[in-house]
Design a protein around this motif. Structure first.
Motif, PDB file in Angstrom:
ATOM      1  N   VAL A  43       0.836  -1.206   0.000  1.00  0.00           N
ATOM      2  CA  VAL A  43       0.000   0.000   0.000  1.00  0.00           C
ATOM      3  C   VAL A  43       0.867   1.250   0.000  1.00  0.00           C
ATOM      4  N   MET A  44       1.930   1.236   0.798  1.00  0.00           N
ATOM      5  CA  MET A  44       2.752   2.424   0.990  1.00  0.00           C
ATOM      6  C   MET A  44       3.449   2.891  -0.279  1.00  0.00           C
ATOM      7  N   VAL A  45       4.165   1.977  -0.936  1.00  0.00           N
ATOM      8  CA  VAL A  45       5.027   2.385  -2.047  1.00  0.00           C
ATOM      9  C   VAL A  45       4.232   2.957  -3.228  1.00  0.00           C
ATOM     10  N   PRO A  46       3.184   2.284  -3.711  1.00  0.00           N
ATOM     11  CA  PRO A  46       2.399   2.912  -4.785  1.00  0.00           C
ATOM     12  C   PRO A  46       1.820   4.268  -4.380  1.00  0.00           C
ATOM     13  N   SER A  47       1.420   4.383  -3.109  1.00  0.00           N
ATOM     14  CA  SER A  47       0.869   5.655  -2.634  1.00  0.00           C
ATOM     15  C   SER A  47       1.904   6.768  -2.720  1.00  0.00           C
ATOM     16  N   ILE A  48       3.138   6.451  -2.335  1.00  0.00           N
ATOM     17  CA  ILE A  48       4.217   7.443  -2.395  1.00  0.00           C
ATOM     18  C   ILE A  48       4.393   7.952  -3.813  1.00  0.00           C
ATOM     19  N   VAL A  49       4.471   7.029  -4.766  1.00  0.00           N
ATOM     20  CA  VAL A  49       4.723   7.407  -6.159  1.00  0.00           C
ATOM     21  C   VAL A  49       3.571   8.241  -6.713  1.00  0.00           C
ATOM     22  N   VAL A  50       2.335   7.793  -6.499  1.00  0.00           N
ATOM     23  CA  VAL A  50       1.171   8.497  -7.047  1.00  0.00           C
ATOM     24  C   VAL A  50       1.076   9.921  -6.485  1.00  0.00           C
ATOM     25  N   ILE A  51       1.258  10.057  -5.185  1.00  0.00           N
ATOM     26  CA  ILE A  51       1.128  11.383  -4.570  1.00  0.00           C
ATOM     27  C   ILE A  51       2.252  12.314  -5.023  1.00  0.00           C
ATOM     28  N   LEU A  52       3.482  11.792  -5.098  1.00  0.00           N
ATOM     29  CA  LEU A  52       4.595  12.634  -5.537  1.00  0.00           C
ATOM     30  C   LEU A  52       4.432  13.080  -6.984  1.00  0.00           C
ATOM     31  N   VAL A  53       3.930  12.200  -7.838  1.00  0.00           N
ATOM     32  CA  VAL A  53       3.687  12.591  -9.231  1.00  0.00           C
ATOM     33  C   VAL A  53       2.685  13.733  -9.284  1.00  0.00           C
ATOM     34  N   GLY A  54       1.623  13.632  -8.486  1.00  0.00           N
ATOM     35  CA  GLY A  54       0.630  14.701  -8.446  1.00  0.00           C
ATOM     36  C   GLY A  54       1.212  16.015  -7.944  1.00  0.00           C
ATOM     37  N   LEU A  55       2.036  15.951  -6.897  1.00  0.00           N
ATOM     38  CA  LEU A  55       2.651  17.164  -6.359  1.00  0.00           C
ATOM     39  C   LEU A  55       3.648  17.770  -7.338  1.00  0.00           C
ATOM     40  N   ALA A  56       4.404  16.907  -8.034  1.00  0.00           N
ATOM     41  CA  ALA A  56       5.373  17.407  -9.023  1.00  0.00           C
ATOM     42  C   ALA A  56       4.644  18.091 -10.178  1.00  0.00           C
ATOM     43  N   ALA A  57       3.503  17.520 -10.592  1.00  0.00           N
ATOM     44  CA  ALA A  57       2.703  18.145 -11.652  1.00  0.00           C
ATOM     45  C   ALA A  57       2.206  19.521 -11.207  1.00  0.00           C
ATOM     46  N   TYR A  58       1.808  19.626  -9.941  1.00  0.00           N
ATOM     47  CA  TYR A  58       1.372  20.923  -9.418  1.00  0.00           C
ATOM     48  C   TYR A  58       2.537  21.916  -9.407  1.00  0.00           C
ATOM     49  N   ALA A  59       3.699  21.479  -8.942  1.00  0.00           N
ATOM     50  CA  ALA A  59       4.863  22.360  -8.868  1.00  0.00           C
ATOM     51  C   ALA A  59       5.243  22.880 -10.250  1.00  0.00           C
ATOM     52  N   PHE A  60       5.033  22.063 -11.283  1.00  0.00           N
ATOM     53  CA  PHE A  60       5.364  22.457 -12.657  1.00  0.00           C
ATOM     54  C   PHE A  60       4.515  23.639 -13.117  1.00  0.00           C
TER      55      PHE A  60
ATOM     56  N   GLY B 289      18.010  -4.085 -10.236  1.00  0.00           N
ATOM     57  CA  GLY B 289      17.920  -2.969 -11.174  1.00  0.00           C
ATOM     58  C   GLY B 289      16.615  -2.215 -11.028  1.00  0.00           C
ATOM     59  N   LEU B 290      15.512  -2.948 -10.868  1.00  0.00           N
ATOM     60  CA  LEU B 290      14.208  -2.302 -10.717  1.00  0.00           C
ATOM     61  C   LEU B 290      14.147  -1.492  -9.423  1.00  0.00           C
ATOM     62  N   ILE B 291      14.717  -2.031  -8.363  1.00  0.00           N
ATOM     63  CA  ILE B 291      14.724  -1.327  -7.075  1.00  0.00           C
ATOM     64  C   ILE B 291      15.509  -0.030  -7.173  1.00  0.00           C
ATOM     65  N   VAL B 292      16.681  -0.072  -7.804  1.00  0.00           N
ATOM     66  CA  VAL B 292      17.505   1.138  -7.949  1.00  0.00           C
ATOM     67  C   VAL B 292      16.788   2.173  -8.805  1.00  0.00           C
ATOM     68  N   VAL B 293      16.166   1.738  -9.911  1.00  0.00           N
ATOM     69  CA  VAL B 293      15.460   2.670 -10.791  1.00  0.00           C
ATOM     70  C   VAL B 293      14.289   3.329 -10.061  1.00  0.00           C
ATOM     71  N   LEU B 294      13.477   2.537  -9.382  1.00  0.00           N
ATOM     72  CA  LEU B 294      12.321   3.093  -8.678  1.00  0.00           C
ATOM     73  C   LEU B 294      12.750   4.023  -7.548  1.00  0.00           C
ATOM     74  N   ASN B 295      13.778   3.624  -6.822  1.00  0.00           N
ATOM     75  CA  ASN B 295      14.268   4.454  -5.732  1.00  0.00           C
ATOM     76  C   ASN B 295      14.777   5.796  -6.249  1.00  0.00           C
ATOM     77  N   THR B 296      15.562   5.762  -7.329  1.00  0.00           N
ATOM     78  CA  THR B 296      16.109   6.984  -7.905  1.00  0.00           C
ATOM     79  C   THR B 296      14.990   7.860  -8.454  1.00  0.00           C
ATOM     80  N   PHE B 297      14.007   7.233  -9.071  1.00  0.00           N
ATOM     81  CA  PHE B 297      12.865   7.964  -9.623  1.00  0.00           C
ATOM     82  C   PHE B 297      12.130   8.729  -8.527  1.00  0.00           C
ATOM     83  N   VAL B 298      11.928   8.090  -7.383  1.00  0.00           N
ATOM     84  CA  VAL B 298      11.227   8.750  -6.282  1.00  0.00           C
ATOM     85  C   VAL B 298      12.060   9.910  -5.731  1.00  0.00           C
ATOM     86  N   GLY B 299      13.376   9.716  -5.613  1.00  0.00           N
ATOM     87  CA  GLY B 299      14.229  10.796  -5.149  1.00  0.00           C
ATOM     88  C   GLY B 299      14.165  12.003  -6.076  1.00  0.00           C
ATOM     89  N   LEU B 300      14.237  11.753  -7.382  1.00  0.00           N
ATOM     90  CA  LEU B 300      14.161  12.846  -8.350  1.00  0.00           C
ATOM     91  C   LEU B 300      12.792  13.526  -8.299  1.00  0.00           C
TER      92      LEU B 300
END
Length: 447
Positions: free
Chosen positions: A167-184, A248-259
């Motif tokens: 539950v946690m990880v998908p929630s983090i990604v979805v919310i951050l994408v929404g906030l990043a879109a707002y910041a843009f 590889g997937l873990i590193v990519v997802l982790n880096t994506f969330v940081g960015l």
């Protein structure tokens, strides 16, 4: 003897490992370290470190964990190398050390979720942080965060950690994408993207000794390396899983969330203050809380909603990492002594709460704990692990990493030699730069 727990699904492992990696290291530390170390220059070094050092290193920890099928401390004994148990013990100690003050920051986050909803910090962000970050209130919320962490770990691997992180990880990604879109959409965000995405290589050349150790250690911290977490998580894996694919997937997802976190925080700071404000550029561990809170405060009623959402995602990320650190010591005592999982989780949570009261009482302690972890404990722990995998356990490590990949001899050998050479040198250089930045070498008279 009771059968050892395992992941219910491969997705469960990946999300739990990503959850361990995606924590305060990404959403609190990454934007803060970026702001204080040259923006895109720091991001550039971090990305190189994540791919060239972080990925090979995390695969090394996966090899040890899955091969041994036991906790991070006992893993080295089971692999026939009892003298190297110190690596697992140091990782366990490092993880607990970090969790003691990490929980304090988690308590701050809980307080900021509440403060956002009420608008408590609007117009007085600095004063608000000063009031909630230290003293009895900080200790109380530190206890709440540690209690939540222990409760999740107490439920076990599949029913506790796996279920929570799904539950946690998908929630983090979805919310951050929404906030990043707002910041843009914010007017004037352009300079923020320039600072964040366009590296100043002259700055990097002039500040290499500061940027490199923080960027590489950030890769260690955000990937949960050197803490025993990835060894422990991998110990619950089956031989059918492909370690390179999962890593590889873990590193990519982790880096994506940081960015993503940077795409939210940096534009907010620039739009509200015209640049990275002094508070974020040198105000210590709590600086980003002050700057981001002030930015939300300047947005009026919209700031309340955005503040609640932002700090809620930070809280979810913090919990997903904290449970992995507490699981390391819990797995050790459950595996070795058959102790009750819930009693171990809450018992160690209580001990870490006591240690963390130092950081909750005075942020100078928290800064000291964090500096020692970032620049000494993590690099030493990762360095010892790299030496073990590359030069002590090499042939067996190659055999293990090929399982579940359908062959992969060329990749396995290339990975091993990258661990033996480039990764080893990179980690050693990071440790050297980190130690000398804390304890500069004395000047040598020329005459």
């Amino acid at each position: 003897m009771a059968q050892r727990e395992a992941w219910g699904t491969r997705l469960g492992f990946i999300l739990a490992a990503v959850g361990s990696a995606v924590g305060l290291g990404n959403i609190w530390q990454f934007p803060f370290k970026t702001a204080t170390n040259g923006g895109a220059a720091f991001v550039f070094v971090y990305l190189l470190a994540a791919v060239l050092i972080g990925l090979p290193a995390i695969l090394g920890e996966f090899v040890v964990g899955r091969r041994a099928e036991i906790n991070a401390v006992e893993a080295f004994k089971r692999l026939g190398k009892p003298g190297w148990t110190v690596v697992g013990a140091l990782g366990l100690f490092t993880g607990l050390w970090i969790l003691s003050y990490y929980s304090v920051v988690g308590g701050w986050v809980i307080r900021y979720v509440i403060g956002s909803a009420t608008g408590a910090y609007f117009g007085q962000a600095g004063e608000y942080f000063g009031a909630v970050s230290v003293g009895w209130e900080a200790i109380a919320f530190h206890a709440v965060f540690m209690g939540l962490t222990a409760a999740i770990v107490a439920f076990g691997i599949e029913d506790g950690i796996e279920r929570a992180t799904k539950v946690m990880v998908p929630s983090i990604v979805v919310i951050l994408v929404g906030l990043a879109a707002y910041a843009f959409t914010l007017d004037g965000a352009g300079p923020a993207y320039g600072f964040y995405l366009s590296p100043d290589f002259e700055y990097l050349a002039n500040n290499l000794g500061n940027v490199v150790p923080f960027a590489v250690s950030q890769a260690f911290f955000s990937l949960s390396l050197g803490m025993g977490a990835m060894i422990t998580y991998a110990s619950y894996l089956s031989e059918d899983d492909s370690l390179p694919a999962d890593g590889g997937l873990i590193v990519v997802l982790n880096t994506f969330v940081g960015l993503l976190a940077g795409l939210v925080v940096i534009p907010l700071l620039f739009v509200q203050f015209g640049s990275v404000p002094d508070a974020a550029a040198g105000g210590g561990a709590g600086a980003l809380f002050v700057s981001v809170a002030q930015a939300f405060g300047n947005l009026g009623m919209a700031g309340r909603a955005l503040g609640v959402v932002f700090f809620l995602v930070v809280l979810i990320a913090a919990l997903s990492s904290a449970i992995s650190l507490l699981e390391v010591v819990t797995a050790y005592l459950v595996d070795n002594y058959g102790f009750d999982r819930a009693k171990v989780a809450f018992g160690f949570a209580g001990a870490l709460f006591a240690l963390g009261t130092l950081s909750a009482w005075n942020t100078a302690w928290l800064t000291w704990f964090d500096t020692l972890a970032y620049q000494v404990l993590l690099p030493v722990s990762v360095l010892l692990g790299v030496i073990f995998v590359g030069w002590v356990y090499g042939p067996e490590a190659v055999d293990e990493i090929k399982k579940g990949t359908g062959g992969g001899e060329t990749f396995a050998v290339a990975w091993l030699w990258s661990v033996r050479t480039f990764v080893l040198l990179g980690v050693f250089a990071t440790l050297y730069l980190g130690v000398t930045s804390i304890y500069p070498a004395p000047a040598i008279p020329l005459v």
